[in-house]
Scaffold this active site. Structure first.
Site, short mmCIF file in Angstrom:
data_model
loop_
_atom_site.label_atom_id
_atom_site.label_comp_id
_atom_site.label_asym_id
_atom_site.label_seq_id
_atom_site.Cartn_x
_atom_site.Cartn_y
_atom_site.Cartn_z
N LYS A 122 0.27 -12.60 15.52
CA LYS A 122 -1.21 -12.60 15.42
C LYS A 122 -1.72 -13.77 14.57
O LYS A 122 -2.62 -14.51 14.99
CB LYS A 122 -1.68 -11.27 14.84
CG LYS A 122 -3.19 -11.17 14.63
CD LYS A 122 -3.60 -9.73 14.41
CE LYS A 122 -3.04 -9.16 13.12
NZ LYS A 122 -3.98 -9.18 12.00
N THR A 123 -1.15 -13.94 13.38
CA THR A 123 -1.60 -15.01 12.50
C THR A 123 -1.28 -16.38 13.09
O THR A 123 -2.12 -17.28 13.12
CB THR A 123 -0.95 -14.88 11.11
OG1 THR A 123 -1.31 -13.61 10.56
CG2 THR A 123 -1.41 -15.97 10.18
N ARG A 127 2.59 -12.13 -0.85
CA ARG A 127 1.25 -12.38 -0.29
C ARG A 127 0.55 -13.51 -1.03
O ARG A 127 0.83 -13.79 -2.20
CB ARG A 127 0.39 -11.12 -0.43
CG ARG A 127 0.85 -9.94 0.42
CD ARG A 127 0.26 -9.98 1.80
NE ARG A 127 0.68 -8.85 2.61
CZ ARG A 127 0.14 -8.55 3.79
NH1 ARG A 127 -0.83 -9.30 4.27
NH2 ARG A 127 0.57 -7.53 4.49
N ASP A 145 -8.27 -10.92 10.02
CA ASP A 145 -7.78 -9.54 9.88
C ASP A 145 -8.77 -8.43 10.27
O ASP A 145 -8.37 -7.46 10.89
CB ASP A 145 -7.32 -9.31 8.44
CG ASP A 145 -6.42 -8.10 8.29
OD1 ASP A 145 -5.54 -7.89 9.16
OD2 ASP A 145 -6.56 -7.37 7.30
N ARG A 159 0.83 -1.20 0.00
CA ARG A 159 0.00 0.00 0.00
C ARG A 159 0.88 1.26 0.00
O ARG A 159 2.02 1.23 0.43
CB ARG A 159 -0.91 0.03 1.24
CG ARG A 159 -2.00 -1.02 1.25
CD ARG A 159 -2.87 -0.89 2.49
NE ARG A 159 -2.06 -0.89 3.70
CZ ARG A 159 -1.72 0.19 4.40
NH1 ARG A 159 -2.12 1.38 4.01
NH2 ARG A 159 -0.98 0.09 5.48
N LYS A 213 -8.20 -2.75 1.85
CA LYS A 213 -8.09 -1.76 2.92
C LYS A 213 -8.94 -0.52 2.65
O LYS A 213 -9.32 0.19 3.58
CB LYS A 213 -6.62 -1.37 3.12
CG LYS A 213 -5.79 -2.49 3.74
CD LYS A 213 -6.35 -3.01 5.06
CE LYS A 213 -5.43 -4.03 5.71
NZ LYS A 213 -6.05 -4.65 6.91
N SER A 257 2.53 -6.24 12.84
CA SER A 257 3.34 -7.23 12.14
C SER A 257 4.48 -7.73 13.02
O SER A 257 5.15 -6.95 13.69
CB SER A 257 3.91 -6.60 10.86
OG SER A 257 4.72 -7.51 10.17
N HIS A 315 -9.16 -4.16 13.82
CA HIS A 315 -8.10 -4.77 13.01
C HIS A 315 -7.52 -5.91 13.83
O HIS A 315 -6.55 -5.75 14.57
CB HIS A 315 -7.04 -3.72 12.68
CG HIS A 315 -6.05 -4.16 11.66
ND1 HIS A 315 -4.75 -3.72 11.64
CD2 HIS A 315 -6.15 -5.02 10.62
CE1 HIS A 315 -4.10 -4.26 10.62
NE2 HIS A 315 -4.93 -5.07 10.00
#
Length: 538
Positions: free
Chosen positions: A243-244, A323, A258, A60, A201, A239, A221
């Site tokens: 979290k994942t 990604r 997410d 982004r 986003k 990041s 988020h």
């Protein structure tokens, strides 16, 4: 205009002023994949997924995202370095420019929606310049039934035109690429960049305005999962905090990875898929994500091993931000529809490379709001170019770049939810260092972090004794099943206690200095939860 594919009879591009040569409506993932290959825009990996390169932009561009400043947004949006204003006149020029650019081209149109809770459903129509961008939208947004598509009218429209370049002097942009959100016309314009995450986003930012402002629903988020007894857990974290990894639990169903909303009695996914980082991905480290890379998935900005179509996930020569996009049903233990009840446990994940914060601690309501606004972690060497020692990072509500409103608006909504749901526990979990800072101590073992989170979710930390942290005030459990007691109180793990005290004060000062920009709009309960910078410790 010849319409090919599965046309929505209620939809007319002409209503938007668009005159395409051919328009493809709501094609299947298989059709979009084949079209991409036929056009020479992508290849098929050995796992059956489509692989593409997004070109100049592989992430982004937040400095090139604008919100139209008008009667709806002028006094509601938190204008500044995150929310950049653009005039309605410049929006109209960009819109007209894209419409003209589209003329005579093949376009790919998809009807989708956001918000799994039908009370908050936001119907979306996306118009893409490439079939693979349309595949991304199929994977990431929620998918209407064929019957719904026949009558669904869009609440919001995205016009994505990577090949259209803005002229800053004429269009009011910073450079040739742009994302512009217009809340009055309910249109998002994306130009000059093919990075698909701008679409995802863009809608997230829209929901971060509509849900809290208009419906008093907390937009978040975070990732979310659900246990066998229906207990929902939320995981917030920037990041590198885990979290994942920590939300992917074979014993719990994944609600989403997410973006979520929290209404009374409902935690619901905004999306219909996942957009996972795949740098250094292996089947051993991330089995759920690895297995999700199959036909229908979209892999971005990776490279093959020479002479093969096997992805080299270690190759970051295009970008570190490689990604994969895939629909949520590619995850074996996902929950559909992606809705759960009120959360029982909320985890704020931080990777504290200074080694100060406890591996797990319990927050009261004021502390929960304070740490929510702070959104802290610390980057370490290797996570970003030029980072050679710990660097504190703060991102309000763990997603500052996507918040149209002032961060305190979201924190106050969180506080209201905690008041309404008395049995919600909020935990601060440090997945970072113990026994010293990065370079001196060691990172907390993942097995210990999993054990602490499991204990919290099983209620095994409800009746243990706690000690307050001398600087941050958070409640530290003195015992936890399957975790050595000596690591639970971080000061005890440092050989040099004076060094710990000094570093704790320094970290507290970083928190306080960061919070100054929010302090004027924060209530007394939030302000009282700030760390005690001048307090003696030991």
């Amino acid at each position: 205009m010849a319409d090919i594919g599965k046309k929505n009879p209620a939809a007319k591009l002409e209503d938007l002023g668009i005159k395409a040569s051919t328009s493809y409506w709501n094609l299947s993932p298989e059709e979009l994949t084949q079209k991409t290959v036929d056009l020479g825009q992508g290849t098929i990996t050995d796992m059956g997924a489509l692989a593409v390169n997004t070109g100049k932009f592989t992430g982004r561009s937040p400095k090139d995202k604008f919100t139209v400043k008008d009667s709806i947004t002028e006094n509601t949006v938190d204008w500044g370095d995150i929310n950049l204003a653009i005039s309605p006149e410049h929006f109209d020029k960009l819109y007209n420019g894209i419409v003209k650019y589209y003329e005579g081209k093949e376009l790919w149109i998809r009807d989708a929606y956001a918000c799994a809770d039908q009370k908050h459903r936001l119907n979306i129509r996306v118009i893409n310049e490439t079939p693979w961008a349309n595949l991304f939208c199929n994977d990431l947004f929620l998918r209407p039934t064929s019957a719904e598509i026949e009558t669904q009218q869009p609440d919001w429209i995205i016009l994505q035109a990577p090949g259209f370049l803005a002229h800053p002097a004429e269009h009011g942009t910073r450079q040739e690429n742009f994302t512009v959100v217009n809340f009055t016309k309910r249109i998002i314009l994306i130009g000059g960049s093919a990075y698909t995450g701008e679409m995802k986003k863009g809608i997230f930012g829209v929901l971060n305005f509509i849900l809290p402002h208009d419906k008093k629903v907390l937009s978040m988020h975070c990732s979310a999962n659900e246990g066998e007894k229906g207990d929902v857990a939320l995981f917030f974290g920037l990041s590198g905090t885990g979290k994942t990894t920590l939300s992917a639990d074979p014993n719990r169903k994944l609600i989403g990875d997410d973006e979520h909303g929290w209404d009374n009695g409902s935690v619901f996914n905004f999306e219909g898929g996942c957009y996972a980082k795949c740098i250094d991905l292996t089947a051993e480290k991330e089995p759920e994500i690895y297995a999700a890379i199959k036909p229908g998935a979209l892999v971005e900005n990776t490279k093959y091993f020479p002479g093969t179509n096997k992805v080299n996930f270690e190759d970051c020569s295009i970008t570190e931000n490689t990604r994969v996009a895939y629909p949520i049903h590619h995850i074996a233990n996902s929950k559909e529809p992606s809705i759960g009840g009120d959360p029982k446990n909320i985890f704020f994940l931080t990777c504290d490379a200074y080694g100060i914060l406890p591996p797990i601690s319990k927050l009261n309501k004021g502390q929960a709001m304070y740490h929510f606004i702070s959104g802290y972690t610390a980057k370490v060497a290797g996570t970003e170019v030029g980072v050679t020692e710990p660097q504190a990072t703060f991102s309000a509500c763990f997603g500052r770049a996507f918040l149209p409103l002032h961060p305190t608006k979201y924190a106050e909504l969180l506080g209201k939810k905690l008041d309404e749901q008395k049995n919600v526990n909020v935990w601060l979990v440090n997945t970072g260092w113990s026994g010293g800072p990065y370079g001196v101590g060691n990172r907390t073992k993942l097995s210990f972090t999993r054990a602490m989170i499991t204990a919290a979710m099983n209620g095994e930390l409800n009746n243990v004794s706690y000690e307050p942290h001398p600087v941050f005030g958070v409640a530290m459990p003195t015992t936890c099943p399957n975790v050595p007691a000596e690591i639970l109180i971080p000061r005890n793990t440092w050989a040099d206690k004076d060094a710990y005290d000094h570093q704790a004060k320094e970290l507290a000062e970083m928190f306080v200095n960061n919070f100054k920009k929010y302090a004027d709009k924060a209530n007394d309960e939030i302000l009282a939860a700030a760390p005690k910078v001048m307090q003696n410790v030991g």
